[in-house]
Write an enzyme that holds these catalytic residues in place. Structure first.
Site, PDB file in Angstrom:
ATOM      1  N   HIS A  46     -22.957  72.916  79.385  1.00  0.00           N
ATOM      2  CA  HIS A  46     -22.840  73.540  78.074  1.00  0.00           C
ATOM      3  C   HIS A  46     -21.803  74.658  78.069  1.00  0.00           C
ATOM      4  O   HIS A  46     -21.019  74.786  77.123  1.00  0.00           O
ATOM      5  CB  HIS A  46     -24.199  74.088  77.637  1.00  0.00           C
ATOM      6  CG  HIS A  46     -24.185  74.767  76.310  1.00  0.00           C
ATOM      7  ND1 HIS A  46     -24.288  74.088  75.123  1.00  0.00           N
ATOM      8  CD2 HIS A  46     -24.067  76.082  75.976  1.00  0.00           C
ATOM      9  CE1 HIS A  46     -24.251  74.941  74.117  1.00  0.00           C
ATOM     10  NE2 HIS A  46     -24.119  76.156  74.602  1.00  0.00           N
ATOM     11  N   HIS A  92     -26.859  72.126  68.413  1.00  0.00           N
ATOM     12  CA  HIS A  92     -28.132  72.611  68.941  1.00  0.00           C
ATOM     13  C   HIS A  92     -29.079  71.416  69.003  1.00  0.00           C
ATOM     14  O   HIS A  92     -30.162  71.409  68.411  1.00  0.00           O
ATOM     15  CB  HIS A  92     -28.695  73.734  68.062  1.00  0.00           C
ATOM     16  CG  HIS A  92     -28.976  74.983  68.836  1.00  0.00           C
ATOM     17  ND1 HIS A  92     -30.062  75.794  68.625  1.00  0.00           N
ATOM     18  CD2 HIS A  92     -28.297  75.563  69.862  1.00  0.00           C
ATOM     19  CE1 HIS A  92     -30.037  76.821  69.459  1.00  0.00           C
ATOM     20  NE2 HIS A  92     -28.977  76.697  70.220  1.00  0.00           N
TER      21      HIS A  92
END
Length: 748
Positions: A46, A92
């Protein structure tokens, strides 16, 4: 400092044996527990993009108007008159699968901070959302929570949610995608970058208390696939908890500090928390930073330095301030009821020429001492194996596609095929406030792109506008990720054009499966090449983006889902651009662009016929640009157009249905001979409702754009001669029913 030697520790944190050895070599010793935790979150997929960086470099990111490109918190583009736009898109996904409401809400909060960190006031949010079929109780539960999370946070913080996308497919059954795009406006002189420069300057933590929510979020959730539902529920502590009212105070305080010139640099705290904010700001400036973990205000007693440095608690910012300005900064924060605490200071580079991030523990001991750039920039760079899926290129349209290409009768109901893709998303967007700031000229459901006045508090409206859209078509990309992504960019550029905008910048959110699968990495590489090719052809720089990998559930990868956000400038916004709704009775319906029977990658072929439909219809860049220039000119300089809609997912059938239901008027189409033409999703086509068809045909001929009259507006029925004949009331009722039934939500 005592180093970590146990071999299982780094593996539990998501680091491989090779990565642990690389850390050991960088430091010349074993890392301490805090150092290892910091590397684990900063070197996660990420934060580090370790599987995708080598490919992302191929995207075009420069342009005459680009002020800030990839690498900062948001891209910034000069739009004239001393005004710039800041834009960013993020995902998300995994947090929303685990805890839908907070996962989506904190996705909104994080993207807002990315934008106002640049000195921009956020003025609009868009949300491309992807869910499993709503017939499944868990998919309905996730869908309900995500929509409520976006509305609950966006409405409360005071930033309008003005559009997005809604997709349902079995591909997202266990792994939904929640992408959030944000646009902000700023005077160019207010631009501030996320850099910690100036030896002796102070590091201030602004906003919420630091808690245990979100600890390890980027490594636990965003850098690994999802498994069984019960195991996912155990990851809920890794999902952040948001407070939109604290975010609103933080926005106003930060913009006041930037207007007053009291901040040297500023950075939001998102993934990896303080570990990321401190190391990235220091590394960008070539300085170091010393942080006192004991000075960080905590929400819970007994938090360790590891928890403090890796917490992803929301509504927090790191500001770099000159000591002489400290009192003024504290006073400004106090006016907005925002907590501000000095937690460290900027330090000069060490003897090795590198700035070091030094973290002191609760008793003042040195708990970590690492080169800041080693956290931010020295993560592994993987060139993972690429291999196309075994099925790629083996298109063999079956009986269903061959039947659809014929004149009929058909062995299937075309009405049911139309209803399979025709649903009314108003159930979702009516829960969002899209009129905050009173700048929304064309909001969700009324046009192919959202249209805003180019204005914000402190930035006066001067007759110009902004057109913005987010687009994705995973069905196209599942057939051919390169061609599908290029067609997605083309659709976004056309959506901006039909509202009168000229595209100035793009951002992307690349949602893919497990990068350790060679087929997934091939899809990602091909998709990036398709995006690069299209953006170069259309002259649209990619100024930022996000990569979300490990989107898989129980070993099954999602369809490749690149989302493209494009912003355009409308040079003269004297009236609202035409809606997607049909014009008055007896208007002609004109098709701009070429006819097509190509069903490759169409929703009709995949979800109704159970086939891929063959290769994607080709994209002609020159022809697409000519169409965009024609429609942009027509909608901004003439009164020819009463309604306009691009042809994309669902083909002409869905295009006609959406125009008819938006207007509450029927239509008769006489020039679509078969089901293949009705449902083809070939690019570069627009349907126009006009009372002056001959004049429009003349302009199209002069521009070299194919054009023909295909029908007319009128009556109370939806008729495609020889194919579909429905009452408008039935079409509208069936289109609305799908998501209304989803309101009967079932918990997992």
């Amino acid at each position: 400092m005592t180093g970590v030697e146990e071999p299982e520790t780094h593996r539990q944190l998501g680091l491989t044996d090779e990565e642990f050895q690389q850390i050991h070599d960088l430091l010349g010793r074993s890392p301490t527990p805090l150092e290892l935790a910091m590397y684990s979150v900063m070197w996660s997929e990420h934060c580090s993009y370790k599987s995708s960086r080598v490919h992302l470099r191929r995207l075009p990111s420069e342009g005459e108007a680009v002020v800030v490109g990839p690498g900062e918190n948001a891209g910034v583009v000069d739009v004239g008159d001393g005004v710039a736009i800041a834009l960013r898109i993020e995902s998300h996904n995994h947090p929303s699968a685990v805890e839908p409401y907070q996962g989506a809400a904190t996705g909104v909060g994080g993207i807002l901070r990315d934008v106002f960190t640049m000195g921009a006031r956020p003025i609009a949010i868009m949300d491309p959302l992807f869910f499993g079929d709503l017939e499944e109780p868990r998919s309905r539960y996730i869908f309900d929570g995500v929509v409520r999370g976006i509305s609950g946070y966006g409405n409360s913080v005071g930033v309008p949610t003005v559009g997005g996308q809604l997709t349902f497919s079995p591909s997202y059954r266990g792994n939904p995608l929640v992408n959030v795009f944000c646009l902000g406006l700023l005077p160019l002189e207010r631009l501030v970058l996320g850099q910690a420069s100036g030896e002796g300057n102070l590091a201030l933590l602004l906003g919420s208390l630091t808690g245990r929510d979100g600890i390890g979020g980027v490594s636990v959730l965003a850098s690994a696939g999802l498994k069984a539902e019960k195991e996912d529920l155990s990851k809920r502590p890794s999902v952040q908890v948001g407070d939109p009212f604290e975010e609103k105070r933080l926005i106003e305080a930060c913009l006041d500090l930037l207007d007053a010139g009291l901040v040297v640099g500023i950075q939001d705290l998102g993934g990896a928390g303080l570990s990321c904010a401190t190391s990235e700001t220091a590394a960008r400036a070539g300085f170091g930073m010393e942080v006192d973990a004991a000075a960080v205000p905590c929400r819970e007693p007994g938090m360790s330095p590891i928890e403090i440095m890796t917490s992803e608690s929301q509504e927090r910012m790191l500001a770099i301030v000159e000591p002489a300005n400290l009192e003024a900064v504290l006073a400004a924060c106090s006016r907005h009821e925002v907590r501000a605490s000095v937690i460290g200071r900027v330090t000069a580079p060490g003897p090795d020429g590198r700035g070091h991030l030094v973290v002191r523990g609760l008793a003042g001991e040195v708990a970590a001492d690492v080169p800041a750039s080693s956290l931010a920039d020295d993560a592994p760079l993987y060139r993972r194996p690429l291999e196309p899926p075994a099925t790629f290129g083996r298109h063999s349209p079956g009986a269903g596609v061959r039947a659809a290409a014929g004149p009929g009768p058909y062995p299937f109901s075309l009405e049911e095929a139309l209803f399979s893709s025709a649903y009314d998303p108003s159930f979702v967007y009516e829960q969002y406030d899209h009129q905050l700031f009173l700048n929304t000229v064309r909001g969700p459901g009324t046009a192919d792109a959202t249209v805003l006045r180019l204005a914000a508090p402190g930035i006066a409206f001067k007759g110009r506008g902004l057109s913005l859209t987010t687009d994705a078509n995973p069905t196209w990309c599942a057939v051919d990720p390169r061609a599908g992504t290029a067609a997605t960019v083309a659709e976004a550029v056309l959506n901006v054009a039909v509202t009168g905008g000229r595209p100035v910048a793009a951002v992307d959110c690349l949602n893919f499966g497990n990068p350790e699968h060679p087929a997934v990495m091939w899809q990602l590489s091909e998709s990036i090449d398709g995006m690069a090719e299209a953006c170069l052809a259309f002259g649209v720089p990619v100024v930022g983006g996000n990569v979300s990998l490990y989107n898989e559930s129980d070993g099954a990868d999602i369809d490749p889902t690149p989302v493209v956000g494009v912003v355009g400038v409308i040079d003269s916004l004297t009236a609202p651009p035409p809606p997607i709704a049909l014009g008055p009775e007896e208007d002609a319906l004109v098709l701009l662009g070429r006819r097509s029977e190509g069903l490759g990658g169409s929703r009709f072929a995949r979800f109704f016929l159970g086939e891929d439909g063959g290769p994607l219809p080709p994209l002609d860049y020159d022809g697409h640009l000519a169409l965009c220039e024609l429609i942009r000119s027509v909608v901004t300089t003439t009164a020819l157009v009463s309604g306009v809609h691009d042809v994309s997912e669902g083909g002409l059938g869905l295009c006609f249905a959406e125009m008819a239901t938006a207007a509450g008027r029927g239509l008769v189409v006489e020039a679509v001979p078969n089901a293949a033409e009705l449902f083809s999703e070939a690019p570069s086509r627009v349907v126009v409702s006009t009372g002056q068809p001959d004049r429009l045909l003349g302009l199209a001929a002069a521009a070299g754009v194919p054009a023909e009259v295909v029908g007319r507006v009128g009556g109370d029925r939806f008729v495609v001669t020889g194919l579909v004949d429905l009452s408008l009331a039935e079409l509208s009722e069936r289109r609305a029913r799908r998501l209304l039934e989803a309101a009967e939500l079932t918990a997992p």
